[in-house]
Design a protein around this motif. Sequence first.
Motif, PDB file in Angstrom:
ATOM      1  N   GLY A  91     -37.877 -10.722  -9.996  1.00 15.23           N
ATOM      2  CA  GLY A  91     -39.073  -9.888 -10.071  1.00 15.23           C
ATOM      3  C   GLY A  91     -39.359  -9.309 -11.441  1.00 15.23           C
ATOM      4  N   PHE A  92     -38.753  -9.873 -12.499  1.00 17.34           N
ATOM      5  CA  PHE A  92     -39.048  -9.441 -13.866  1.00 17.34           C
ATOM      6  C   PHE A  92     -40.346 -10.110 -14.327  1.00 17.34           C
ATOM      7  N   TYR A  93     -41.007  -9.467 -15.276  1.00 19.77           N
ATOM      8  CA  TYR A  93     -42.225 -10.029 -15.855  1.00 19.77           C
ATOM      9  C   TYR A  93     -41.937 -10.498 -17.281  1.00 19.77           C
ATOM     10  N   TYR A  94     -42.448 -11.677 -17.600  1.00 18.12           N
ATOM     11  CA  TYR A  94     -42.242 -12.263 -18.931  1.00 18.12           C
ATOM     12  C   TYR A  94     -43.230 -11.634 -19.894  1.00 18.12           C
ATOM     13  N   LEU A  95     -42.711 -10.945 -20.904  1.00 19.63           N
ATOM     14  CA  LEU A  95     -43.539 -10.203 -21.864  1.00 19.63           C
ATOM     15  C   LEU A  95     -43.440 -10.861 -23.235  1.00 19.63           C
ATOM     16  N   ASN A  96     -44.588 -11.112 -23.847  1.00 23.68           N
ATOM     17  CA  ASN A  96     -44.615 -11.673 -25.201  1.00 23.68           C
ATOM     18  C   ASN A  96     -44.755 -10.545 -26.211  1.00 23.68           C
ATOM     19  N   THR A  97     -43.704 -10.315 -26.976  1.00 26.55           N
ATOM     20  CA  THR A  97     -43.721  -9.266 -27.994  1.00 26.55           C
ATOM     21  C   THR A  97     -44.065  -9.897 -29.346  1.00 26.55           C
ATOM     22  N   PRO A  98     -44.579  -9.092 -30.284  1.00 23.85           N
ATOM     23  CA  PRO A  98     -45.100  -9.673 -31.530  1.00 23.85           C
ATOM     24  C   PRO A  98     -44.021 -10.293 -32.413  1.00 23.85           C
ATOM     25  N   LEU A  99     -44.378 -11.387 -33.055  1.00 20.96           N
ATOM     26  CA  LEU A  99     -43.492 -11.994 -34.050  1.00 20.96           C
ATOM     27  C   LEU A  99     -43.728 -11.394 -35.432  1.00 20.96           C
ATOM     28  N   ILE A 100     -44.918 -10.900 -35.661  1.00 21.91           N
ATOM     29  CA  ILE A 100     -45.225 -10.193 -36.908  1.00 21.91           C
ATOM     30  C   ILE A 100     -45.250  -8.705 -36.600  1.00 21.91           C
ATOM     31  N   THR A 101     -44.480  -7.937 -37.345  1.00 18.94           N
ATOM     32  CA  THR A 101     -44.307  -6.529 -37.006  1.00 18.94           C
ATOM     33  C   THR A 101     -44.250  -5.672 -38.268  1.00 18.94           C
ATOM     34  N   ALA A 102     -44.509  -4.406 -38.077  1.00 20.11           N
ATOM     35  CA  ALA A 102     -44.378  -3.457 -39.188  1.00 20.11           C
ATOM     36  C   ALA A 102     -43.183  -2.545 -38.985  1.00 20.11           C
ATOM     37  N   SER A 103     -42.361  -2.797 -37.941  1.00 20.54           N
ATOM     38  CA  SER A 103     -41.179  -1.960 -37.700  1.00 20.54           C
ATOM     39  C   SER A 103     -39.928  -2.815 -37.722  1.00 20.54           C
ATOM     40  N   ASP A 104     -38.826  -2.229 -38.135  1.00 22.17           N
ATOM     41  CA  ASP A 104     -37.533  -2.906 -38.190  1.00 22.17           C
ATOM     42  C   ASP A 104     -36.671  -2.342 -37.067  1.00 22.17           C
ATOM     43  N   CYS A 105     -36.548  -3.081 -35.978  1.00 19.25           N
ATOM     44  CA  CYS A 105     -35.836  -2.587 -34.808  1.00 19.25           C
ATOM     45  C   CYS A 105     -34.394  -2.207 -35.133  1.00 19.25           C
ATOM     46  N   GLU A 106     -33.727  -3.025 -35.927  1.00 20.88           N
ATOM     47  CA  GLU A 106     -32.314  -2.791 -36.173  1.00 20.88           C
ATOM     48  C   GLU A 106     -32.078  -1.720 -37.240  1.00 20.88           C
ATOM     49  N   GLY A 107     -33.101  -1.413 -38.013  1.00 22.45           N
ATOM     50  CA  GLY A 107     -32.893  -0.449 -39.087  1.00 22.45           C
ATOM     51  C   GLY A 107     -32.106  -1.031 -40.244  1.00 22.45           C
TER      52      GLY A 107
ATOM     53  N   MET B  95     -35.314  -8.391 -43.316  1.00 24.85           N
ATOM     54  CA  MET B  95     -36.475  -9.010 -42.685  1.00 24.85           C
ATOM     55  C   MET B  95     -37.184  -9.935 -43.668  1.00 24.85           C
ATOM     56  N   PHE B  96     -37.855 -10.961 -43.111  1.00 19.50           N
ATOM     57  CA  PHE B  96     -38.681 -11.850 -43.917  1.00 19.50           C
ATOM     58  C   PHE B  96     -40.076 -11.254 -44.026  1.00 19.50           C
ATOM     59  N   GLN B  97     -40.533 -11.060 -45.248  1.00 23.00           N
ATOM     60  CA  GLN B  97     -41.840 -10.446 -45.443  1.00 23.00           C
ATOM     61  C   GLN B  97     -42.965 -11.454 -45.190  1.00 23.00           C
ATOM     62  N   VAL B  98     -44.025 -10.953 -44.567  1.00 19.45           N
ATOM     63  CA  VAL B  98     -45.223 -11.759 -44.300  1.00 19.45           C
ATOM     64  C   VAL B  98     -46.353 -11.206 -45.159  1.00 19.45           C
ATOM     65  N   THR B  99     -46.965 -12.053 -45.969  1.00 23.83           N
ATOM     66  CA  THR B  99     -48.031 -11.556 -46.848  1.00 23.83           C
ATOM     67  C   THR B  99     -49.016 -12.673 -47.180  1.00 23.83           C
ATOM     68  N   THR B 100     -50.239 -12.278 -47.477  1.00 20.44           N
ATOM     69  CA  THR B 100     -51.225 -13.227 -48.001  1.00 20.44           C
ATOM     70  C   THR B 100     -51.548 -12.911 -49.460  1.00 20.44           C
TER      71      THR B 100
ATOM     72  N   PHE C 180     -53.207  -8.587 -45.927  1.00 19.68           N
ATOM     73  CA  PHE C 180     -53.912  -8.984 -44.707  1.00 19.68           C
ATOM     74  C   PHE C 180     -53.929  -7.869 -43.660  1.00 19.68           C
ATOM     75  N   PHE C 181     -52.767  -7.228 -43.434  1.00 19.74           N
ATOM     76  CA  PHE C 181     -52.683  -6.185 -42.422  1.00 19.74           C
ATOM     77  C   PHE C 181     -52.886  -4.778 -42.993  1.00 19.74           C
ATOM     78  N   GLY C 182     -53.072  -4.702 -44.280  1.00 21.73           N
ATOM     79  CA  GLY C 182     -53.281  -3.393 -44.896  1.00 21.73           C
ATOM     80  C   GLY C 182     -52.015  -2.598 -45.082  1.00 21.73           C
ATOM     81  N   LYS C 183     -50.874  -3.172 -44.783  1.00 22.36           N
ATOM     82  CA  LYS C 183     -49.580  -2.513 -44.956  1.00 22.36           C
ATOM     83  C   LYS C 183     -48.497  -3.580 -44.964  1.00 22.36           C
ATOM     84  N   PRO C 184     -47.257  -3.251 -45.345  1.00 23.75           N
ATOM     85  CA  PRO C 184     -46.190  -4.248 -45.333  1.00 23.75           C
ATOM     86  C   PRO C 184     -45.944  -4.770 -43.915  1.00 23.75           C
ATOM     87  N   ALA C 185     -45.734  -6.050 -43.776  1.00 21.56           N
ATOM     88  CA  ALA C 185     -45.447  -6.667 -42.486  1.00 21.56           C
ATOM     89  C   ALA C 185     -44.325  -7.684 -42.664  1.00 21.56           C
TER      90      ALA C 185
END
Length: 462
Positions: A152-168, A172-177, A197-202
């Motif tokens: 009864g779990f639901y499959y959730l798609n979480t973002p691959l591009i993020t502005a937060s570092d979960c592990e602290g 991380m690999f930077q994403v930029t244009t 592109f996102f107006g902040k580091p991603a």
Amino acid sequence: MKRTKISEIFAPELIGTEVSVMGWVRTRRGNKHVQFVALNDGSTIRNLQIVFDMAAFSEDQLRPITTGASIHVTGRLVESMGKGQTCEVQAQTLEVFGTADPETYPLQKKGHTLEFLREKAHLRPRTNTFGAVLRVRSTLAFAIHRFFQEKGFYYLNTPLITASDCEGAGAMFQVTTLDLNDLPRLEDGQIDFSADFFGKPAALTVSGQLEGELGATALGAIYTFGPTFRAENSNTPRHLSEFWMIEPEMAFYDITDNMDLAEEFIKYCVRYALDNCREDLEFLQQMYDNELIGRLEGVLRDSFVRLTYTEGVNILKESGHKFEFPVDWGTDLQSEHERYLVEEHFKRPVILTDYPKEIKAFYMKQNDDGKTVRAMDVLFPKIGEIIGGSEREADYDKLLSRIEELDIPMKDMWWYLDTRRYGTVPHSGFGLGFERLVLFVTGMTNIRDVIPFPRTPGNAEF
């Protein structure tokens, strides 16, 4: 005539019928009267023997059939008199789809080292070893979805591009244009990310856990299963820069519920592989690890040992074993410590709990002793840590205090803290590195050999 996969062709009811098979040639041998071709189409570890009566075929017709060539054969499926196969196809028609130059095709019939095959990752799935590993990997991926969906779990798609570092950790690999040859700068010389592109580091995500918690506190129980990225310069047999993670998050689960789920989950996956990949596992056992199936069955037979980090450290210190890395309370356990507990002391999987808070992430629930957190690591033979998780800190003030203590920028955390401000609940979760599970189930020894195209420091080929 409809094609029959080789995995389906050994059914007794097909004997005596006309069949159509397609695949890649593994070997060809014979004489001027009869030729034998071993054909494989990737659906099974087993090859199908094709018999060419040279009274019906010319040498010119068969000349293109070399190792690596792809062919289409129709003919009658008959019981085989030869050793090693139960049936074979007496060829009636032949079509050559594609040839393979014997002078340049790298996968000729001889033993190849795993190191050599990593350099040929675009072709290595055609070998017996990697065909088996990739079929097991696919089966395990299906088992993971099936397990959580059945619960009864639901499959959730979480973002691959993020502005937060979960592990602290910041790895991380930077994403930029932005144009890296002409970066926009602020007056103080810092990069002006407002022009990006996102107006902040991603960056690419290191974990979907934090977003997963948002899903769990709305849907009750979710799981993620997707690619994850770590820019750590770790050239070891257990680390990849791009790998897949399964991260369930559950509202109303405490640490004991979390451990119960982790044990049930991993046993389900192992059982599913044993039930559905037996031939591939038997091949891998024969070629690489003669204890493989016994070890997998042992995981199903035994309940996992559960003990605290403190108890584990005491066992290690009193063992008399000379470790490369000294162990004491407060140190992060190394793979050699984890494997000693599993392989030498208990001889079965172990779940360690209640780690010092200083060596664990900020979001883990603090125990009343003020020193430890309700973390849990599942330790496995030959692998070490295969699952890491915890009961999450549900108290807003305690979580905020820990965030401030570690100087984590609040601008990245406001949305995460909202789950503790509005209807907070006890909740838990864990992460399983998919490749480490595949590594354990296949008996392979290098994580680069259980993912189709490994990404490691200095290696992004194919």
